[in-house]
Design a protein around this motif. Structure first.
Motif, short mmCIF file in Angstrom:
data_model
loop_
_atom_site.label_atom_id
_atom_site.label_comp_id
_atom_site.label_asym_id
_atom_site.label_seq_id
_atom_site.Cartn_x
_atom_site.Cartn_y
_atom_site.Cartn_z
N ARG A 141 12.47 2.14 -7.81
CA ARG A 141 13.05 1.25 -6.70
C ARG A 141 14.29 1.18 -6.22
O ARG A 141 14.82 -0.90 -6.33
CB ARG A 141 11.49 0.85 -7.23
N ALA A 151 6.27 -2.88 -5.25
CA ALA A 151 6.71 -1.99 -4.93
C ALA A 151 7.08 -0.64 -3.62
O ALA A 151 7.36 0.12 -3.40
CB ALA A 151 5.33 -0.65 -5.59
N ASP A 152 6.37 -1.85 -2.82
CA ASP A 152 7.26 -1.92 -1.55
C ASP A 152 9.08 -1.62 -1.89
O ASP A 152 9.10 -1.67 -0.72
CB ASP A 152 6.73 -2.57 -0.41
N GLN A 153 9.39 -2.94 -2.95
CA GLN A 153 10.47 -2.84 -2.52
C GLN A 153 11.94 -2.14 -2.56
O GLN A 153 11.68 -1.06 -3.59
CB GLN A 153 11.30 -4.07 -2.68
N ARG A 154 12.95 -2.02 -2.00
CA ARG A 154 14.09 -1.44 -2.71
C ARG A 154 15.00 -2.08 -2.71
O ARG A 154 15.47 -3.40 -2.14
CB ARG A 154 14.78 -0.20 -1.03
N ARG A 189 11.09 -3.71 -13.58
CA ARG A 189 10.68 -2.70 -12.86
C ARG A 189 8.96 -2.35 -13.90
O ARG A 189 7.54 -2.02 -13.64
CB ARG A 189 11.51 -2.04 -13.52
#
Length: 572
Positions: A331, A293-296, A314
């Motif tokens: 994201r 969830a921290d990723q872009r 996802r």
């Protein structure tokens, strides 16, 4: 533990009939008693060979062929003669020979299918013979316990596009990988090509083309033909796995969505690619001590593979970190040939299945009137993850990679396009442009990179074959009613847990391909256990017994003992 090969097998064939049947032929490995029982004493030379000796001889013969395509045709001929020897040879030289029987060499074999044609393989269902489909299907499967059906319509083969009837080559290759790495009995697999024509003009004008020489059927007629086939599989083999392979972008996801609630259906281009990429990313975020969830995440190429990867990651974010679907969608930044996918693009520029990942146009107000390109997105977003599925060679330029590295301590860069010449960035370049900080996985094999600290960085190969045979075997052995998203994620999590990078952050993100059989067994265990947990299994097992059940069932390349039985024997 017992396996399906170290048992006594009753066989009804004798003489030339058993020597020409690839399932039962042992060649010079028939024992003295078997030679007498099956009438072979005068049909074979005197000396009896072990399987190891046969493999050494076959490997020496293989190495007299210098070109990969000639090696491919030799191995195809070997498979036509003796299954155990074929799979025994492959298992002894796994890393060397998988690229010969699968990507990239199999693509060349498929492209030259009509010129190389010697004998049929699998089942050919042609559009003009729609009314005979069930008759042909039953003739090909009579007396067989089919557990796996691999089917293609050949529209999008291995990055080389529409190959017409030659697509049977990808169905047979995938089936072979299921056996080699998943342990599925080859006698229980059925490769199928749906010959609905081709839009490949070179094939249409080739007098040697062996398929139906008409333009590709589309629309309702195409759907009726595919549905007829799927319903035959459901009717006659309700517990089988139906593997959809290399369907075009307009059909791959659509057909998966249509049938996955009706039968155990799997699309490797959508789900397998997504699952192995998710596993590599899980490994990478383990190295960076962050979360999914921290990723872009920037995905360059929003076709079948790119969208499949996006959806799988996802779903992994939702499962692992508990985000809502819309929050997880945010994201991602998807780019296709029209640039960044935004919600103000005309419908002709955005496929319906991609639209849920569209970025709000107001985020990009400064770019009104022109496409938002990859460098624009990297500068604005500072992605932590860059995934390439575009077949746009060199798209991840030095400028793009260096810009990404400014905003990520360990940039995660996955140039996944095949074949090698179409890769978005070569790993050695990405390594140099990030000062050795990039965490990488590729779609094809690449040599290790030298890091500034003198260590060697092994490049993980994001090869679907590390996971899809295990996904399929886990579903089949439990007779699962469907291959659910949770089952796929369970398989990806198990694969990620085997990552060498979790022990040494400078090591590969995925296990070595030489360990693919063991890895897929672990994936199968996780998938089967999840099927039992969620109640989709058709068997009544305890979760704890799954591993033993799989060990008892997996096919391995060893010769069983034969007894001649003309009444109850197999092969009649």
């Amino acid at each position: 533990m017992a396996t399906t090969t170290n048992r006594v097998l009753r066989v009804a064939l004798r003489g030339e009939a058993i020597l020409t049947h690839p399932r039962f032929n042992k060649g010079t490995a028939f024992t003295a008693s078997e030679r007498r029982a099956f009438g072979l004493t005068g049909l074979l030379p005197y000396r009896i060979n072990t399987l190891d000796e046969q493999c050494r001889r076959a490997y020496d013969q293989l190495n007299t062929r210098a070109e990969p395509l000639r090696k491919n045709t030799f191995l195809q001929s070997l498979k036509d003669q003796n299954w155990v020897l074929y799979y025994g040879l492959l298992s002894r030289h796994l890393k060397e020979l998988i690229p010969i029987i699968y990507t990239p060499t199999q693509g060349d074999a498929i492209a030259n299918y009509s010129e190389l044609f010697r004998r049929s393989e699998g089942l050919y269902l042609s559009f003009p013979e729609f009314d005979k489909m069930e008759e042909d299907f039953l003739a090909a499967t009579k007396g067989r316990d089919i557990q796996l059906v691999v089917v293609t319509d050949s529209e999008a083969i291995l990055g080389i596009g529409d190959q017409g009837v030659g697509g049977i080559g990808i169905a047979t290759a995938k089936s072979a990988i299921y056996t080699l790495l998943g342990g599925i009995d080859p006698s229980k697999t059925l490769p199928v090509v749906l010959d609905v024509g081709t839009d490949n003009n070179s094939l249409l004008h080739d007098p040697l083309y062996v398929g139906w020489p008409k333009n590709r059927v589309r629309g309702k007629a195409y759907d009726r033909f595919v549905d007829r086939f799927v319903q035959l599989v459901r009717k006659h083999y309700p517990h089988s796995l139906l593997h959809l392979e290399d369907f075009g972008v307009s059909n791959a996801q659509r057909l998966l969505d249509t049938y996955r609630s009706q039968h155990t259906v799997f699309n490797d281009d959508v789900q397998g690619t997504g699952a192995v990429t998710l596993a590599a990313l899980m490994s990478a975020v383990g190295v960076t001590k962050s979360t999914l969830a921290d990723q872009r995440i920037v995905v360059y190429g929003a076709g079948t593979a790119g969208l499949g990867i996006t959806r799988q990651i996802r779903d992994g974010i939702i499962a692992a970190d508990g985000l809502l679907r819309q929050d997880a969608n945010e994201r991602f930044y998807l780019l296709d040939r029209h640039g960044l996918v935004t919600d103000n693009l005309p419908p002709s520029h955005v496929r319906p299945d991609v639209r849920e990942f569209s970025r709000p146009a107001h985020e990009w107000a400064g770019y009104t009137g022109k496409e938002v390109g990859l460098l624009d997105v990297v500068k604005a977003v500072r992605p932590t993850v860059l995934i390439g599925c575009s077949t746009h060679a060199g798209a991840f330029s030095e400028t793009v990679v260096r810009e990404m590295a400014k905003g990520a301590e360990r940039p995660i860069i996955f140039p996944l396009s095949n074949p090698t010449r179409l890769v978005e960035v070569r790993p050695e370049d990405a390594n140099a442009w990030t000062d050795g900080k990039a965490l990488m996985a590729t779609g094809s094999p690449f040599p290790p990179c030298k890091m500034p600290n003198g260590k060697t960085y092994e490049i993980a190969e994001c090869n679907n074959a590390l996971i899809y045979p295990g996904l399929g075997f886990g579903a089949m052995i439990t007779q699962a009613r469907k291959l659910s998203d949770k089952m796929i994620i369970a398989g990806a999590q198990r694969l990620a847990s085997l990552s060498p990078a979790l022990k040494d952050p400078d090591n590969a993100l995925l296990p070595d391909f030489a360990d693919a059989r063991t890895v897929n067994t672990e994936v199968a265990v996780a998938v089967a256990q999840q099927a039992l947990i969620e109640g989709s299994a058709g068997v009544d097992w305890d979760v704890e017994e799954v591993r033993d059940r799989i060990a008892e069932t997996q096919w391995i390349a060893e010769y069983p003992d034969f007894l001649y039985d003309p009444v109850k024997g197999e092969g009649q």
